[in-house]
Design a protein around this motif. Structure first.
Motif, PDB file in Angstrom:
ATOM      1  N   UNK A 138       0.849  -1.198   0.000  1.00 33.87           N
ATOM      2  CA  UNK A 138       0.000   0.000   0.000  1.00 33.87           C
ATOM      3  C   UNK A 138       0.877   1.238   0.000  1.00 33.87           C
ATOM      4  N   UNK A 139       0.492   2.235  -0.749  1.00 31.43           N
ATOM      5  CA  UNK A 139       1.056   3.584  -0.656  1.00 31.43           C
ATOM      6  C   UNK A 139      -0.058   4.569  -0.930  1.00 31.43           C
ATOM      7  N   UNK A 140       0.041   5.735  -0.337  1.00 37.18           N
ATOM      8  CA  UNK A 140      -1.021   6.734  -0.451  1.00 37.18           C
ATOM      9  C   UNK A 140      -1.313   7.088  -1.903  1.00 37.18           C
ATOM     10  N   UNK A 141      -0.265   7.188  -2.721  1.00 35.50           N
ATOM     11  CA  UNK A 141      -0.445   7.531  -4.132  1.00 35.50           C
ATOM     12  C   UNK A 141      -0.307   6.305  -5.051  1.00 35.50           C
ATOM     13  N   UNK A 149     -18.413 -15.911   7.623  1.00 29.57           N
ATOM     14  CA  UNK A 149     -17.691 -14.806   8.258  1.00 29.57           C
ATOM     15  C   UNK A 149     -17.746 -13.593   7.346  1.00 29.57           C
ATOM     16  N   UNK A 150     -17.555 -12.414   7.940  1.00 34.94           N
ATOM     17  CA  UNK A 150     -17.449 -11.181   7.155  1.00 34.94           C
ATOM     18  C   UNK A 150     -15.985 -10.770   7.117  1.00 34.94           C
ATOM     19  N   UNK A 151     -15.458 -10.621   5.909  1.00 33.14           N
ATOM     20  CA  UNK A 151     -14.055 -10.288   5.697  1.00 33.14           C
ATOM     21  C   UNK A 151     -13.904  -8.843   5.250  1.00 33.14           C
ATOM     22  N   UNK A 152     -12.853  -8.201   5.730  1.00 33.91           N
ATOM     23  CA  UNK A 152     -12.469  -6.875   5.260  1.00 33.91           C
ATOM     24  C   UNK A 152     -11.324  -7.082   4.271  1.00 33.91           C
ATOM     25  N   UNK A 153     -11.572  -6.786   2.999  1.00 35.11           N
ATOM     26  CA  UNK A 153     -10.575  -6.975   1.945  1.00 35.11           C
ATOM     27  C   UNK A 153     -10.199  -5.601   1.420  1.00 35.11           C
ATOM     28  N   UNK A 154      -8.916  -5.216   1.598  1.00 36.01           N
ATOM     29  CA  UNK A 154      -8.557  -3.821   1.337  1.00 36.01           C
ATOM     30  C   UNK A 154      -7.050  -3.664   1.200  1.00 36.01           C
ATOM     31  N   UNK A 155      -6.669  -2.524   0.668  1.00 34.29           N
ATOM     32  CA  UNK A 155      -5.260  -2.144   0.659  1.00 34.29           C
ATOM     33  C   UNK A 155      -5.006  -1.438   1.987  1.00 34.29           C
ATOM     34  N   UNK A 156      -4.477  -2.176   2.934  1.00 36.10           N
ATOM     35  CA  UNK A 156      -4.360  -1.686   4.300  1.00 36.10           C
ATOM     36  C   UNK A 156      -3.152  -0.773   4.475  1.00 36.10           C
ATOM     37  N   UNK A 157      -3.378   0.350   5.139  1.00 36.04           N
ATOM     38  CA  UNK A 157      -2.295   1.283   5.460  1.00 36.04           C
ATOM     39  C   UNK A 157      -1.714   0.999   6.839  1.00 36.04           C
ATOM     40  N   UNK A 158      -2.207  -0.031   7.496  1.00 37.16           N
ATOM     41  CA  UNK A 158      -1.754  -0.384   8.836  1.00 37.16           C
ATOM     42  C   UNK A 158      -0.933  -1.670   8.804  1.00 37.16           C
ATOM     43  N   UNK A 159      -0.233  -1.940   9.892  1.00 37.21           N
ATOM     44  CA  UNK A 159       0.550  -3.171   9.979  1.00 37.21           C
ATOM     45  C   UNK A 159       1.608  -3.239   8.900  1.00 37.21           C
ATOM     46  N   UNK A 160       1.597  -4.318   8.125  1.00 34.85           N
ATOM     47  CA  UNK A 160       2.578  -4.479   7.049  1.00 34.85           C
ATOM     48  C   UNK A 160       2.259  -3.621   5.839  1.00 34.85           C
ATOM     49  N   UNK A 161       1.102  -2.954   5.855  1.00 33.64           N
ATOM     50  CA  UNK A 161       0.694  -2.033   4.783  1.00 33.64           C
ATOM     51  C   UNK A 161       0.701  -2.720   3.418  1.00 33.64           C
ATOM     52  N   UNK A 173      -3.136   2.218  -3.614  1.00 34.73           N
ATOM     53  CA  UNK A 173      -3.887   2.871  -2.542  1.00 34.73           C
ATOM     54  C   UNK A 173      -5.249   2.200  -2.401  1.00 34.73           C
ATOM     55  N   UNK A 174      -5.934   2.492  -1.312  1.00 35.52           N
ATOM     56  CA  UNK A 174      -7.188   1.788  -1.023  1.00 35.52           C
ATOM     57  C   UNK A 174      -8.252   2.032  -2.089  1.00 35.52           C
ATOM     58  N   UNK A 175      -8.394   3.276  -2.535  1.00 36.26           N
ATOM     59  CA  UNK A 175      -9.399   3.570  -3.544  1.00 36.26           C
ATOM     60  C   UNK A 175      -9.087   2.928  -4.878  1.00 36.26           C
ATOM     61  N   UNK A 176      -7.802   2.899  -5.229  1.00 38.35           N
ATOM     62  CA  UNK A 176      -7.406   2.264  -6.481  1.00 38.35           C
ATOM     63  C   UNK A 176      -7.617   0.752  -6.421  1.00 38.35           C
TER      64      UNK A 176
END
Length: 235
Positions: A79-82, A173-185, A94-97
């Motif tokens: 993950x990176x902001x840009x 189960x409900x999963x959160x699937x995302x480009x995480x900016x936390x932890x290992x990012x 990034x998460x939106x991308x």
């Protein structure tokens, strides 16, 4: 010849257990899914087509492709902001991308860059019908997850204070699937109840793959981004 989607081993929702699909296989999945979309579209436009049943069949096909093939291929991508990579495990995203790219690769005609850079609330509004959007203010994560459980198996998009991702209710189960900016990012799919990224003062959740969205997929129509009133472009 057996379609490539049937040849691929089902990817686990746990990124730490199963390696993502290689780049070549990912491109083949996208290509095969587009071929299947065209086949569905042909059937959709035939006289006397049973459109409700056909839409349900297409919905199941898209859900399986996204959750079992497309999203898992991105696991571990930094993950990176840009970040705006279009290739799993190459560059950063990034998460939106992550959200807009997966939807585009699933065959939806979305404005990938414009959608990715929008506020999460607008992303949800562009994709989900108003009656399938739920908002939570200062509510525990358990309340959000419980609402998704009750809404039924399927794919959702969730917007938070500064983040956006998918919620996947697989009936167990409900999963959160995302480009995480936390932890290992990196891109991950983790239990939504314990995902650090789900901690937010505000949550907006929309159910994806509803009729309007699927009709656009079947007809090859663009899903326009949401433009707030008063901000429409002028000539």
């Amino acid at each position: 010849m057996v379609p490539i989607l049937l040849l691929l081993t089902l990817a686990s929702v746990d990124a730490e257990r199963d390696a993502p699909l290689p780049e070549r296989a990912y491109a083949e999945v996208v290509s095969e899914l587009e071929s299947r979309r065209h086949a569905f579209s042909t059937r959709w436009h035939q006289p006397g087509a049973e459109r409700m049943a056909l839409r349900d069949e297409a919905r199941a096909t898209v859900l399986d492709a996204i959750t079992r093939h497309l999203m898992p291929a991105w696991y571990g991508t930094p993950w990176e902001f840009y970040g705006d990579s279009q290739t799993p495990r190459t560059g950063s995203i990034a998460c939106g991308y992550f959200v807009s790219t997966v939807l585009r690769d699933a065959g939806f005609r979305v404005e990938r860059t414009q959608m990715a850079q929008q506020h999460a609330e607008y992303i949800v509004k562009a994709l989900a019908p108003p009656k399938k959007i739920w908002r939570f203010r200062n509510r525990p994560v358990s309340g959000v997850v419980d609402r998704v459980r009750r809404a039924g198996e399927g794919l959702y998009v969730v917007g938070l204070d500064y983040h956006v991702g998918f919620l996947w209710n697989d009936s167990a189960r409900v999963w959160m699937c995302h480009a995480s900016y936390l932890g290992e990012a990196t891109v991950v799919c983790e239990d939504a109840l314990t995902s650090p990224a789900m901690v937010s003062r505000y949550h907006v959740v929309g159910k994806l793959l509803e009729n309007r969205m699927m009709d656009a997929w079947l007809e090859g129509q663009v899903l326009p981004v949401f433009i707030p009133p008063g901000q429409e472009p002028t000539d």
